[in-house]
Design an enzyme around this catalytic site. Structure first.
Site, PDB file in Angstrom:
ATOM      1  N   ASP A  33       0.810  -1.223   0.000  1.00 57.26           N
ATOM      2  CA  ASP A  33       0.000   0.000   0.000  1.00 57.26           C
ATOM      3  C   ASP A  33       0.849   1.282   0.000  1.00 57.26           C
ATOM      4  O   ASP A  33       0.687   2.150   0.881  1.00 57.26           O
ATOM      5  CB  ASP A  33      -0.896   0.031   1.254  1.00 57.26           C
ATOM      6  CG  ASP A  33      -1.686  -1.258   1.444  1.00 57.26           C
ATOM      7  OD1 ASP A  33      -2.128  -1.836   0.442  1.00 57.26           O
ATOM      8  OD2 ASP A  33      -1.860  -1.671   2.610  1.00 57.26           O
ATOM      9  N   GLU A 211     -11.606  -0.205  -3.085  1.00 55.89           N
ATOM     10  CA  GLU A 211     -10.977   0.344  -1.890  1.00 55.89           C
ATOM     11  C   GLU A 211      -9.846   1.264  -2.325  1.00 55.89           C
ATOM     12  O   GLU A 211      -9.781   1.673  -3.486  1.00 55.89           O
ATOM     13  CB  GLU A 211     -10.482  -0.792  -0.982  1.00 55.89           C
ATOM     14  CG  GLU A 211      -9.618  -1.833  -1.672  1.00 55.89           C
ATOM     15  CD  GLU A 211      -9.181  -2.970  -0.749  1.00 55.89           C
ATOM     16  OE1 GLU A 211      -9.543  -2.988   0.429  1.00 55.89           O
ATOM     17  OE2 GLU A 211      -8.436  -3.857  -1.238  1.00 55.89           O
TER      18      GLU A 211
HETATM   19  O1  FUB Z   1      -3.134  -3.711   3.271  1.00 49.79           O
HETATM   20  C1  FUB Z   1      -4.397  -4.089   3.761  1.00 49.79           C
HETATM   21  C2  FUB Z   1      -5.447  -3.733   2.732  1.00 49.79           C
HETATM   22  O2  FUB Z   1      -5.198  -4.449   1.520  1.00 49.79           O
HETATM   23  C3  FUB Z   1      -5.384  -2.279   2.297  1.00 49.79           C
HETATM   24  O3  FUB Z   1      -5.872  -1.384   3.242  1.00 49.79           O
HETATM   25  C4  FUB Z   1      -6.117  -2.380   1.013  1.00 49.79           C
HETATM   26  O4  FUB Z   1      -6.023  -1.251   0.220  1.00 49.79           O
HETATM   27  C5  FUB Z   1      -5.459  -3.610   0.404  1.00 49.79           C
HETATM   28  O5  FUB Z   1      -4.252  -3.311  -0.209  1.00 49.79           O
END
Ligand code: FUB
Length: 450
Positions: A33, A211
């Site tokens: 991320d 997301e």
């Molecule tokens: O890293 C945990 C979660 O996985 C993140 O918050 C999302 O964006 C995905 O990458």
């Protein structure tokens, strides 16, 4: 010098300056991320920090994300990265459940000389509406590398993950986050409180997980970028609009699903020294468990109408590698269709990195953008292993380009660092090609000029 000139010429045509770090860019720990930002003339990357689930933490799922803290990394050449160490940890933030290991995707932004680090995590208490789950907190520092001081409460009115902050030209700041939908709200000037009710961003795909919002503006166009599951795993998509709060219209795919099947991806965009870069993640060091990920960077280009050209993930990544450094040619730019492959040096200790394997007459592997400088480099060192002995040629720019060294790798079952003479030194930036001259398999760890 020919390739260098070509490089400059193509950059002028594209209207950008291209540097071309090896991927993954963080090589001693898992990282995911990535939010890349330019502060004080350097690129800072704020990733989340995946770890294997600690065995004594029985409350945790073994097959899920496990993240206890954050580090920050910086570079001024996109090749050499400094780890500034841990900046925020779950057991140092008052409102965070310190047994949840849920410090997911963060962001960081500068305002009036202060650095605001935004991070999601599980709350240790219900809020006024009786909600526990994910909150988003802020930690504040005077320098990008910290020390960061986490506020005692998460931002009121925000439940969700993956915070992203954008400050528009008029000074208004916006907070984006995800929880099923993508949300936006204005932020007060203090950067720690909402100035408007959260709003769901319309017109994004209704089907499939979305997301990780990241918003940026370029030439008057606001780009809202998200990871979205269109098929089975996430790909990076984007929508465009003329206002940071929308409306937005889906406009295309920035990066296809991971060829390594990593279920998530997560993006940020940054312009540095005139070139745009996409930061994202894959599971290079953990191909069998995609919740232990690694961040990467590649160059990104726009079409003249403002649309984004799809980015194909590379191993070579970006930045210039000095010929005097150990060049990991397994992070190749190109290789021969037959007789060349890459494998872990140690499939258990994956952070030891990879090796290139050449196994056939004229098999070759190419590593682009190596800077030989101006001072004559007289020797080449290669760390290699060949059970039956082999001969390698080092050429510049293309497989049949200028021969600069021939190296005899002795017969043996262990790794040797072999030295050879550089017969024809050339100054400047070149692509480096290592060509095998016989049929005896040879494995190469790195190559270095002295
Ligand atoms: O890293 C945990 C979660 O996985 C993140 O918050 C999302 O964006 C995905 O990458």
């Amino acid at each position: 010098m020919k390739i260098y000139k070509l490089l400059i010429l193509s950059l002028i045509v594209l209207g950008t300056t291209c540097l071309s770090a090896q991927n993954p860019i963080v090589r001693n720990q898992f990282s995911a991320d990535p939010t890349a930002r330019v502060f004080n003339g350097k690129v800072y990357v704020f990733p989340s920090h995946d770890i294997p689930t600690p065995k004594d933490q029985k409350q945790l799922r073994k097959d899920w994300f496990c993240m206890a803290d954050y580090h920050v990394f910086s570079s001024d050449n996109l090749t050499d990265w400094t780890d500034h160490g841990m900046i925020v940890a779950q057991n140092k933030v008052k409102w965070v459940d310190s047994t949840s290991y849920s410090m997911w995707a963060p962001d960081c932004i500068e305002r009036n000389g202060k650095y605001y680090f935004y991070f999601p995590a599980n709350k240790n208490q219900s809020d006024a509406n009786g909600r526990k789950g994910f909150g988003i907190g802020v930690a504040i520092a005077d320098k990008p590398e910290g020390p960061y001081n986490p506020l005692p409460e998460p931002i009121k009115g925000v439940n969700g993950i993956d915070p992203n902050v954008f400050i528009d030209k008029d000074g208004q700041a916006y907070l984006y986050w995800a929880l099923g939908n993508i949300f936006v709200a204005k932020l007060k000037d203090n950067m720690t409180e909402l100035a408007s009710e959260p709003m769901i961003i319309a017109n994004l795909p209704q089907k499939g997980l979305k997301e990780g919002p990241f918003l940026f503006e370029r030439k008057g166009i606001y780009y809202l970028t998200i990871p979205h599951v269109e098929n089975k795993i996430e790909r990076l998509e984007y929508a465009i609009g003329n206002n940071p709060m929308g409306p937005f219209k889906m406009a295309g795919v920035v990066m296809d699903e991971s060829p390594m099947n990593c279920w998530t991806n997560h993006q940020s965009f940054v312009e540095y020294k005139g070139q745009c870069y996409l930061f994202y993640h894959q599971d290079a060091y953990s191909p069998k468990f995609d919740k232990n990920r690694s961040i990467c960077a590649d160059s990104l280009f726009f079409n003249s109408d403002g649309t984004i050209r799809k980015v194909t993930p590379t191993l070579r990544g970006v930045g210039v590698t000095k010929a005097s450094q150990k060049i990991e040619i397994d992070r190749y730019s190109l290789k021969s269709q037959t007789g060349s492959s890459v494998a872990f040096l140690d499939s258990i200790q994956t952070f030891n990195g990879w090796k290139a394997i050449l196994n056939g007459p004229n098999a070759w592997i190419q590593y682009n953008t190596v800077d030989f400088g101006n001072n004559k480099l007289k020797k080449v060192h290669v760390k290699a292993l060949s059970e039956n002995g082999s001969t390698l040629q080092v050429r510049l720019d293309k497989a049949d380009g200028q021969l600069i060294a021939e190296i005899k790798i002795p017969k043996g079952k262990s790794w040797n660092t072999v030295e050879a003479k550089v017969s024809k030194f050339q100054t400047g930036i070149h692509n480096l090609i290592v060509v095998q001259k016989d049929e005896n398999q040879v494995e190469i760890d790195w190559i270095q000029f002295k």
